[in-house]
Design an enzyme around this catalytic site. Structure first.
Site, PDB file in Angstrom:
ATOM      1  N   PRO A 296       3.886  20.824 -72.489  1.00  0.00           N
ATOM      2  CA  PRO A 296       4.872  19.940 -73.121  1.00  0.00           C
ATOM      3  C   PRO A 296       4.715  18.493 -72.662  1.00  0.00           C
ATOM      4  CG  PRO A 296       5.871  21.083 -71.278  1.00  0.00           C
ATOM      5  CD  PRO A 296       4.440  21.559 -71.339  1.00  0.00           C
ATOM      6  N   ARG A 333       6.170   3.776 -82.790  1.00  0.00           N
ATOM      7  CA  ARG A 333       6.549   4.981 -83.536  1.00  0.00           C
ATOM      8  C   ARG A 333       7.248   4.696 -84.873  1.00  0.00           C
ATOM      9  NH1 ARG A 333       9.414   8.640 -82.247  1.00  0.00           N
ATOM     10  NH2 ARG A 333       8.045  10.329 -82.866  1.00  0.00           N
ATOM     11  N   CYS A 365       3.814 -10.437 -87.302  1.00  0.00           N
ATOM     12  CA  CYS A 365       3.577 -10.763 -88.707  1.00  0.00           C
ATOM     13  C   CYS A 365       3.079  -9.560 -89.491  1.00  0.00           C
ATOM     14  CB  CYS A 365       2.598 -11.930 -88.792  1.00  0.00           C
ATOM     15  SG  CYS A 365       3.228 -13.339 -87.895  1.00  0.00           S
ATOM     16  N   TYR A 394       5.370   8.662 -75.886  1.00  0.00           N
ATOM     17  CA  TYR A 394       4.602   7.986 -76.933  1.00  0.00           C
ATOM     18  C   TYR A 394       5.160   6.577 -77.197  1.00  0.00           C
ATOM     19  CZ  TYR A 394       3.105  12.782 -77.258  1.00  0.00           C
ATOM     20  OH  TYR A 394       2.639  14.027 -76.921  1.00  0.00           O
TER      21      TYR A 394
HETATM   22  N1  LLP Z   1      -1.174  19.656 -76.057  1.00  0.00           N
HETATM   23  C1  LLP Z   1      -2.031  19.118 -76.948  1.00  0.00           C
HETATM   24  C2  LLP Z   1      -3.361  19.703 -77.119  1.00  0.00           C
HETATM   25  C3  LLP Z   1      -1.631  18.009 -77.721  1.00  0.00           C
HETATM   26  O1  LLP Z   1      -2.469  17.484 -78.599  1.00  0.00           O
HETATM   27  C4  LLP Z   1      -0.333  17.458 -77.539  1.00  0.00           C
HETATM   28  C5  LLP Z   1       0.123  16.294 -78.322  1.00  0.00           C
HETATM   29  C6  LLP Z   1       0.510  18.046 -76.574  1.00  0.00           C
HETATM   30  C7  LLP Z   1       0.051  19.144 -75.860  1.00  0.00           C
HETATM   31  C8  LLP Z   1       1.885  17.525 -76.290  1.00  0.00           C
HETATM   32  O2  LLP Z   1       2.733  17.545 -77.392  1.00  0.00           O
HETATM   33  P1  LLP Z   1       4.297  17.208 -77.223  1.00  0.00           P
HETATM   34  O3  LLP Z   1       4.898  18.295 -76.351  1.00  0.00           O
HETATM   35  O4  LLP Z   1       4.422  15.897 -76.576  1.00  0.00           O
HETATM   36  O5  LLP Z   1       4.812  17.208 -78.602  1.00  0.00           O
HETATM   37  N2  LLP Z   1       2.223  10.066 -81.015  1.00  0.00           N
HETATM   38  C9  LLP Z   1       3.002  11.105 -81.662  1.00  0.00           C
HETATM   39  C10 LLP Z   1       2.804  12.450 -81.010  1.00  0.00           C
HETATM   40  C11 LLP Z   1       1.344  12.897 -80.901  1.00  0.00           C
HETATM   41  C12 LLP Z   1       1.158  14.218 -80.194  1.00  0.00           C
HETATM   42  C13 LLP Z   1      -0.273  14.513 -79.947  1.00  0.00           C
HETATM   43  N3  LLP Z   1      -0.566  15.718 -79.226  1.00  0.00           N
HETATM   44  C14 LLP Z   1       4.465  10.660 -81.695  1.00  0.00           C
HETATM   45  O6  LLP Z   1       4.769   9.554 -81.250  1.00  0.00           O
HETATM   46  O7  LLP Z   1       5.322  11.372 -82.207  1.00  0.00           O
END
Ligand code: LLP
Length: 439
Positions: A296, A333, A365, A394
């Protein structure tokens, strides 16, 4: 198209406050975060400034860990470093016993620098270079999640050259729709991630026969900001079936890495409940006899951070625009995913004033440099401060210096005090490393 953006009505400012235990409004001090007046942080360090809450991160880690403990399911939490890679946050999570999930050698080095042992680090990602694999393997990385047959061959070659055994899991693409934004869904057959289920048995068998490799199991990650247990259940059922099928062919399977993606309530939509998640995981993996790992990111740090900005001016041109000193280069975001972030004024009197719709924007801009559209907010004067909520994940990691805007500083609140953890970038640092040819 599935979209991660909840489309309900905007919550009232009071409701945003009420649903976030880390925030409180004080009659004199204004908006407080973990008991610290945000005004005192802005007075000392200026704006924009990232503010993170140590207690919130610890509490969220504990809630996830305890949800699994209550189900009698041992879970190995590997924090997804990409969500927020600050050394102070990695160190804090390390002290809670978290391992790390990394997707580049830079993240790997950050995690080890923050105290996380290489053996507690998992390396994910669709394209790891030979040089990156070499550094990680030489340092004794715990596990590599391989995403293709080609990558398995590469890992074998590098490990053999180094004379080490790489523990690898195969990332299976379960082909389920996570019901999230198209830009952050990863578990559909059309996405670039992982290996199709039908190809896993042959690649698993081949991997087991290659030198320098020990194949330990299956990994999955279906997307991010997932708000329901249902897509997970579908994916994990497929994962569990795969574990059983592989074992039937005589393969050794010890590990099931169930990824990350747990969604949080940005707009007061209910986030994914750790208890519901852990209960579902217990049901699906009952009797499977695997070491369960998860990755996570957002769940642990998202609500534990905010971006504090000041109003530069309010522009009234038919419509009302609140122009902040923070912008899309800082918090990407909203521009990138049309993501909704709560915006709370720091001044307590603002909550008693008349509200009217405003677009909250930055000075960049680009039309996309907009934090909120038609948001009900009080009249805001130059110098008034606002907090952009739930920006711990993020946020800073995705920022840039577009429009020659130096990076903000960052502060960690802990036990009623606060510490500067990133210095504000000097404008001169923007051209450090740039070379003007003399010819
Ligand atoms: N494991 C892998 C292989 C991943 O690619 C990711 C996230 C995670 C774990 C963690 O996911 P989380 O628990 O944080 O959802 N920039 C985007 C989110 C991109 C997530 C990419 N991979 C945003 O701002 O919503």
């Amino acid at each position: 198209m599935a979209d991660m953006n909840f489309t309900g009505p905007d919550p009232e400012l009071q409701d945003l406050l009420a649903s976030r235990p880390q925030l409180e409004m004080h009659a004199q001090d204004g908006l407080c975060f973990e008991g610290v007046p945000l005004n005192s942080i802005a007075d000392q360090y200026g704006t924009p400034v990232w503010v993170y809450g140590a207690e919130t991160i610890r509490a969220r880690y504990a809630s996830l860990h305890n949800a699994f403990a209550a189900q009698g399911v041992p879970i190995h939490i590997h924090y997804a470093v990409k969500a927020n890679d600050h050394l102070a946050i990695l160190n804090l999570l390390h002290k809670q016993n978290a391992g790390a999930d990394v997707v580049s050698i830079g993240e790997f080095l950050r995690a080890t620098k923050a105290g996380i042992a290489a053996k507690n680090i998992v390396y994910s990602g669709v394209g790891k270079s030979e040089a990156e694999l070499e550094t990680a393997l030489a340092a004794g990385i715990g596990q590599i999640n391989a995403e293709s047959a080609e990558e398995v061959e590469m890992i074998s070659t590098v490990a053999s050259r180094l004379g080490v055994i790489a523990s690898i899991a195969l990332r299976m693409n379960p082909d389920v729709d996570a019901g999230t934004h198209a830009k952050i869904t990863t578990g559909l057959a059309e996405n670039k991630f992982g290996i199709a289920a039908q190809d896993i048995p042959a690649i698993y068998a081949r991997s087991s026969s290659l030198p320098g490799l020990q194949v330990v199991g299956i990994a999955m990650h279906i997307g991010s900001q997932i708000l329901s247990t249902e897509p997970y259940r579908l994916a994990y059922e497929k994962g569990a079936a795969m574990v059983r099928a592989l074992r039937q062919t005589g393969q050794n399977v010890e590990v099931l890495d169930i990824g990350g993606g747990l969604g949080i309530g940005y707009q007061d939509e209910p986030g994914l409940s750790p208890d519901a998640f852990a209960t579902m995981v217990r049901r699906v993996t009952n009797g499977l006899d695997v070491k369960l790992m998860m990755e996570p990111g957002r769940y642990l740090v998202g609500p534990a951070g905010l971006l504090l900005g000041s109003v530069i001016l309010q522009k009234r041109a038919g419509k009302r625009f609140v122009v902040l000193d923070a912008a899309m280069n800082d918090l990407m975001r909203p521009a990138m995913y049309e993501a909704w972030h709560g915006i709370l004024p720091l001044d307590p009197t603002a909550y008693r004033s008349a509200m009217s719709p405003a677009d909250v924007v930055g000075p960049i801009c680009e039309t996309a440099d907009q934090f909120a559209k038609n948001r009900a907010l009080p009249d805001l004067k130059p110098g008034n401060r606002v907090a952009l909520l739930d920006a711990g994940a993020y946020g800073a990691v995705m920022s840039s210096t577009y429009n020659a805007r130096p990076r903000p500083c960052a502060v960690l609140v802990d036990q009623g005090g606060f510490h500067l953890i990133t210095k504000r970038q000097e404008v001169q640092a923007l051209w450090d490393g740039e070379i003007v040819p003399s010819t």
